[in-house]
Design an enzyme around this catalytic site. Structure first.
Site, short mmCIF file in Angstrom:
data_model
loop_
_atom_site.label_atom_id
_atom_site.label_comp_id
_atom_site.label_asym_id
_atom_site.label_seq_id
_atom_site.Cartn_x
_atom_site.Cartn_y
_atom_site.Cartn_z
N ASP A 45 0.79 -1.24 0.00
CA ASP A 45 0.00 0.00 0.00
C ASP A 45 0.82 1.30 0.00
O ASP A 45 1.81 1.40 0.73
CB ASP A 45 -0.84 0.11 1.29
N GLN A 61 4.19 0.84 2.26
CA GLN A 61 4.42 -0.41 2.98
C GLN A 61 5.62 -1.08 2.35
O GLN A 61 5.66 -1.30 1.13
CB GLN A 61 3.18 -1.33 2.85
N TRP A 69 6.48 -9.94 1.33
CA TRP A 69 5.88 -9.22 2.45
C TRP A 69 6.56 -9.65 3.76
O TRP A 69 6.82 -10.83 3.98
CB TRP A 69 4.38 -9.55 2.48
N PHE A 100 2.06 -0.80 9.94
CA PHE A 100 1.09 -1.01 8.87
C PHE A 100 0.64 0.35 8.30
O PHE A 100 1.13 1.40 8.68
CB PHE A 100 -0.11 -1.80 9.41
N SER A 101 -0.38 0.28 7.44
CA SER A 101 -0.79 1.47 6.69
C SER A 101 -1.32 2.59 7.56
O SER A 101 -1.85 2.36 8.65
CB SER A 101 -1.81 1.08 5.63
N ARG A 166 -7.57 -1.29 11.71
CA ARG A 166 -6.38 -0.68 11.09
C ARG A 166 -6.64 0.36 10.01
O ARG A 166 -7.75 0.64 9.65
CB ARG A 166 -5.48 -1.78 10.53
N GLU A 219 -10.46 -2.72 4.06
CA GLU A 219 -9.18 -2.16 4.48
C GLU A 219 -9.07 -0.73 3.93
O GLU A 219 -9.87 -0.31 3.09
CB GLU A 219 -8.01 -3.00 3.94
C1 FRU Z 1 -3.84 -3.65 2.71
C2 FRU Z 1 -3.18 -4.07 4.01
C3 FRU Z 1 -3.56 -3.14 5.13
C4 FRU Z 1 -2.42 -3.27 6.09
C5 FRU Z 1 -1.26 -3.49 5.16
C6 FRU Z 1 -0.22 -4.44 5.69
O1 FRU Z 1 -3.19 -4.09 1.58
O2 FRU Z 1 -3.52 -5.40 4.31
O3 FRU Z 1 -4.82 -3.41 5.70
O4 FRU Z 1 -2.28 -2.14 6.88
O5 FRU Z 1 -1.76 -3.99 3.96
O6 FRU Z 1 0.90 -4.50 4.88
#
Ligand code: FRU
Length: 498
Positions: A45, A61, A69, A100-101, A166, A219
């Site tokens: 993200d 991210q 990841w 995270f985001s 989140r 999200e």
């Molecule tokens: C969306 C997500 C968010 C989270 C992030 C983790 O793609 O799953 O909800 O904050 O990516 O990397």
């Protein structure tokens, strides 16, 4: 026997070495030139998008240590034109929690009282994810224009003791003189709104849940007021990353309505679904924080969780879409989101203009050289062909690879077919991505080609289709094939982007 054993061991070793060497081959021919991709390692993200002191900031991210990841931290890049990005050192590294985001706000009035009051202050609010335990909203601040960040000593600033809670996104809501945060409870398909005067203390305002598409978790929400084209009115748009138009694949949807400083009320029936993009590669977009009164624009992550890990690029994985300006337009079906490429690719003179092209049953683009760099904007106006069925084909030279864009002008359908476009990632990557446009919209399409990413905006920007592709052929040819008899294309323009 010993010899056989030795032979087997050395054969195994050579295969291992060979495969790891091949797995490490850089895939620069797939790297976009005018879209952001990290020099190396993983991104998903976009985070903390911000327009500040004449520069666009993109936090993202990021796994600083690998091409998949993990170790989630905030990477950082900035740009003066949204086309050329300079990557900066990792902005917020992970600690016991993954970063995270989230978002970045320019705390102009020093409402938070944090940091050096004599300097400009940026505040990042993001989710601290304690794997499999809890997600909390944390704050960090920066007095050096986002280069380095201090994590707030009294974190969290918002905690509901939930495992999944989140992706905070914050705006300044002038009428109620408060900051408003949208944040999701993913598995409850709910966006919650919180208000704060100082970015540190947050009070719940309301919740918006289970409307539109909730076939998959929600999200990355955002709430923003935007202009309605051709009028002085403005309306609120709530967007969430969720399931997209294809079952089992993430995408984005939006709701149009009103926000009074407390609740968001959807103007449309709650079962109505409006998708942001009909491709599979547009996710997690959030608007740039820019003081809120000016233009609204965003960019997204050009990938899909369904096959993100399989993207065959090295040494990076993941890239962002182009920034797009957002507004609402009045159509015969109601208000719809209109997206326009924010970098003004069309401001300079086109590198090629062709008018009144007689296609017959097929037509080959006469100046293939222009397309050589695989980084260009192509605009096709087919207003003179309201009943035609045709395909715009990008065919790999010396190969069977092709990316086809099918247009059915009479049925108002446009679709991207990447079945034979090169390397296929996972099941469903090869399904056609298709949208139907609303009757009163123009028959014009813009196709932004940038190596492995093809973003298409059609029907006055009310239709978007973003698609990745991984061709093996070095160069490709453009042609148009008509299946409904002779066809006249009113105009075709190309702008080279490199
Ligand atoms: C969306 C997500 C968010 C989270 C992030 C983790 O793609 O799953 O909800 O904050 O990516 O990397």
């Amino acid at each position: 026997m010993k010899n056989v054993l030795n032979f087997c061991i050395s054969l195994g070793l050579s295969i291992f070495l060979l495969t790891s060497v091949f797995a490490q081959v850089p895939t620069e021919s797939w790297r976009p030139s005018v879209h952001f991709s990290p020099k190396k390692n993983w991104t998903n993200d976009p985070n903390g998008l911000l327009f500040y002191k004449g520069e666009y900031h993109l936090f993202f991210q990021h796994n600083p240590k690998g091409n998949q990841w993990g170790n989630m931290s905030w990477g950082h890049a900035k740009s003066k034109d949204l086309l050329n990005w300079a990557e900066l050192p990792v902005a917020i590294p992970n600690d016991s929690a993954f970063i995270f985001s989230g978002c970045v706000v320019w705390d102009k009035m020093h409402a938070s009282g944090l940091g050096d009051l004599k300097k400009d202050l940026l505040i990042a609010i993001y989710t601290a994810d304690f794997p499999n335990t809890r997600e909390e909203q944390h704050l960090a601040y920066s007095n050096d224009d986002g280069l380095t960040w201090t994590k707030y000593a009294n974190n969290p600033v918002l905690n509901t003791n939930l495992k999944d809670f989140r992706d905070p996104n914050i705006i300044w809501h002038a009428p109620s003189q408060q900051f408003v945060m949208s944040v999701v409870k993913p598995f409850e398909f709910a966006v919650q709104f919180y208000g704060s005067k100082d970015l540190i203390h947050w009070e719940i305002l309301s919740q918006f849940a289970r409307q539109g598409d909730y076939g998959m978790i929600w999200e990355c929400p955002s709430l923003v007021e935007m202009p309605i084209e051709g009028s002085k009115e403005r309306k609120w748009v709530l967007s969430v990353s969720s399931q997209g138009p294809y079952k089992g694949y993430v995408g984005m949807q939006y709701f149009v309505g009103n926000f009074d400083g407390k609740s968001f009320v959807n103007d449309n029936p709650k079962e109505q679904v409006l998708y942001v993009d009909h491709g599979k590669d547009f996710y997690a977009a959030i608007p740039f924080f820019n003081g809120m009164d000016s233009e609204v624009f965003w960019l997204g992550w050009a990938l899909n969780w369904a096959y993100a890990g399989e993207q065959p690029t090295f040494p990076w994985k993941g890239q962002m879409t182009a920034a797009r300006t957002l507004r609402l337009v009045k159509t015969q079906d109601g208000l719809r989101l209109k997206q326009v490429f924010k970098p003004d690719f069309t401001a300079k003179k086109p590198d090629l203009i062709l008018k009144n092209i007689q296609v017959g049953s097929s037509w080959a683009f006469p100046v293939q050289g222009i397309l050589k760099d695989k980084s260009y904007l192509l605009e096709i106006d087919f207003s003179d062909a309201p009943k035609a069925e045709f395909t715009i084909a990008f065919t790999g030279e010396g190969s069977f690879e092709k990316l086809n864009i099918h247009v059915s002008s009479e049925n108002r359908k446009i679709g991207v077919d990447r079945k034979q476009s090169g390397q296929i990632l996972g099941a469903g990557f090869d399904q056609i991505s298709e949208a139907t446009w609303i009757g009163d919209r123009s028959r014009k399409v813009q196709i932004l080609v940038d190596h492995s990413l093809v973003e298409m905006l059609a029907a006055d920007g009310t239709v978007a289709i973003s698609s990745l592709r991984f061709p093996r052929a070095k160069s490709e040819k453009l042609s148009i094939v008509s299946t409904s008899g002779p066809l006249k294309i009113r105009g075709l323009k190309v702008w080279k982007l490199k």
